[in-house]
Design a protein around this motif. Sequence first.
Motif, mmCIF file in Angstrom:
data_model
loop_
_atom_site.group_PDB
_atom_site.id
_atom_site.type_symbol
_atom_site.label_atom_id
_atom_site.label_comp_id
_atom_site.label_asym_id
_atom_site.label_seq_id
_atom_site.Cartn_x
_atom_site.Cartn_y
_atom_site.Cartn_z
ATOM 1 N N VAL A 5 -2.141 -5.295 -4.159
ATOM 2 C CA VAL A 5 -1.620 -3.944 -4.376
ATOM 3 C C VAL A 5 -0.913 -3.907 -5.728
ATOM 4 O O VAL A 5 -0.012 -4.707 -5.985
ATOM 5 C CB VAL A 5 -0.628 -3.532 -3.269
ATOM 6 N N CYS A 10 1.115 2.099 -6.623
ATOM 7 C CA CYS A 10 1.373 2.439 -5.224
ATOM 8 C C CYS A 10 2.461 3.497 -5.120
ATOM 9 O O CYS A 10 3.528 3.367 -5.711
ATOM 10 C CB CYS A 10 1.786 1.185 -4.457
ATOM 11 N N GLN A 11 2.155 4.548 -4.362
ATOM 12 C CA GLN A 11 3.111 5.649 -4.180
ATOM 13 C C GLN A 11 3.620 5.731 -2.747
ATOM 14 O O GLN A 11 4.291 6.701 -2.380
ATOM 15 C CB GLN A 11 2.458 6.976 -4.568
ATOM 16 N N HIS A 13 2.041 5.838 0.395
ATOM 17 C CA HIS A 13 1.447 6.675 1.441
ATOM 18 C C HIS A 13 1.239 5.914 2.735
ATOM 19 O O HIS A 13 1.018 6.518 3.783
ATOM 20 C CB HIS A 13 0.084 7.206 0.980
ATOM 21 N N SER A 14 1.217 4.598 2.650
ATOM 22 C CA SER A 14 1.051 3.707 3.811
ATOM 23 C C SER A 14 -0.313 3.814 4.476
ATOM 24 O O SER A 14 -0.486 3.345 5.594
ATOM 25 C CB SER A 14 2.138 3.953 4.872
ATOM 26 N N ARG A 15 -1.264 4.413 3.822
ATOM 27 C CA ARG A 15 -2.596 4.504 4.445
ATOM 28 C C ARG A 15 -3.207 3.125 4.641
ATOM 29 O O ARG A 15 -3.891 2.883 5.635
ATOM 30 C CB ARG A 15 -3.516 5.337 3.562
ATOM 31 N N CYS A 16 -3.006 2.269 3.676
ATOM 32 C CA CYS A 16 -3.583 0.917 3.798
ATOM 33 C C CYS A 16 -3.017 0.196 5.016
ATOM 34 O O CYS A 16 -3.755 -0.462 5.750
ATOM 35 C CB CYS A 16 -3.308 0.121 2.532
ATOM 36 N N GLY A 30 7.717 2.751 2.348
ATOM 37 C CA GLY A 30 6.286 2.934 2.569
ATOM 38 C C GLY A 30 5.414 2.268 1.526
ATOM 39 O O GLY A 30 4.189 2.323 1.614
ATOM 40 N N ALA A 32 3.426 -0.568 -0.270
ATOM 41 C CA ALA A 32 2.679 -1.655 0.370
ATOM 42 C C ALA A 32 2.634 -2.915 -0.483
ATOM 43 O O ALA A 32 2.779 -2.888 -1.704
ATOM 44 C CB ALA A 32 1.251 -1.188 0.641
ATOM 45 N N CYS A 55 -7.159 4.560 -0.472
ATOM 46 C CA CYS A 55 -5.916 4.589 -1.247
ATOM 47 C C CYS A 55 -6.023 5.676 -2.309
ATOM 48 O O CYS A 55 -6.834 5.563 -3.230
ATOM 49 C CB CYS A 55 -5.649 3.250 -1.911
ATOM 50 N N GLU A 57 -4.207 6.419 -4.703
ATOM 51 C CA GLU A 57 -3.685 6.047 -6.029
ATOM 52 C C GLU A 57 -4.538 4.968 -6.704
ATOM 53 O O GLU A 57 -4.190 4.496 -7.784
ATOM 54 C CB GLU A 57 -2.238 5.548 -5.887
ATOM 55 N N ILE A 60 -5.301 -0.442 -4.850
ATOM 56 C CA ILE A 60 -5.739 -1.668 -4.189
ATOM 57 C C ILE A 60 -6.882 -2.301 -4.968
ATOM 58 O O ILE A 60 -7.908 -1.671 -5.210
ATOM 59 C CB ILE A 60 -6.161 -1.381 -2.734
HETATM 60 S S1 SF4 Z 1 -2.608 3.458 0.459
HETATM 61 FE FE1 SF4 Z 1 -2.365 2.906 -1.698
HETATM 62 S S2 SF4 Z 1 -0.660 4.126 -2.436
HETATM 63 FE FE2 SF4 Z 1 -0.602 4.137 -0.213
HETATM 64 S S3 SF4 Z 1 0.770 2.464 0.383
HETATM 65 FE FE3 SF4 Z 1 -1.299 1.641 0.363
HETATM 66 S S4 SF4 Z 1 -1.559 0.815 -1.721
HETATM 67 FE FE4 SF4 Z 1 0.192 2.185 -1.745
#
Ligand code: SF4
Length: 64
Positions: A5, A10-11, A13-16, A30, A32, A55, A57, A60
Amino acid sequence: MRVHVDAQKCQGHSRCYALAPELFDIDDYGNAHELNDGVVPAGLEDRARLAQANCPEFAIIIQE
Ligand code: SF4
């Protein structure tokens, strides 16, 4: 395969983390970071690619 990461992108969003908690953890904001020094266990390669694709942003990085 390894995942990383980019903390600059990384902003939080916690999607990962939602998609692949075996590969990523998040801090209180949040944001990662990769688990296990980024080493992707056998069988989780598709999950790593899914997290990368989701992601927003482009934070990853995957090394094959
Ligand atoms: S999805 Fe991308 S931007 Fe969001 S927490 Fe994970 S690495 Fe960060």
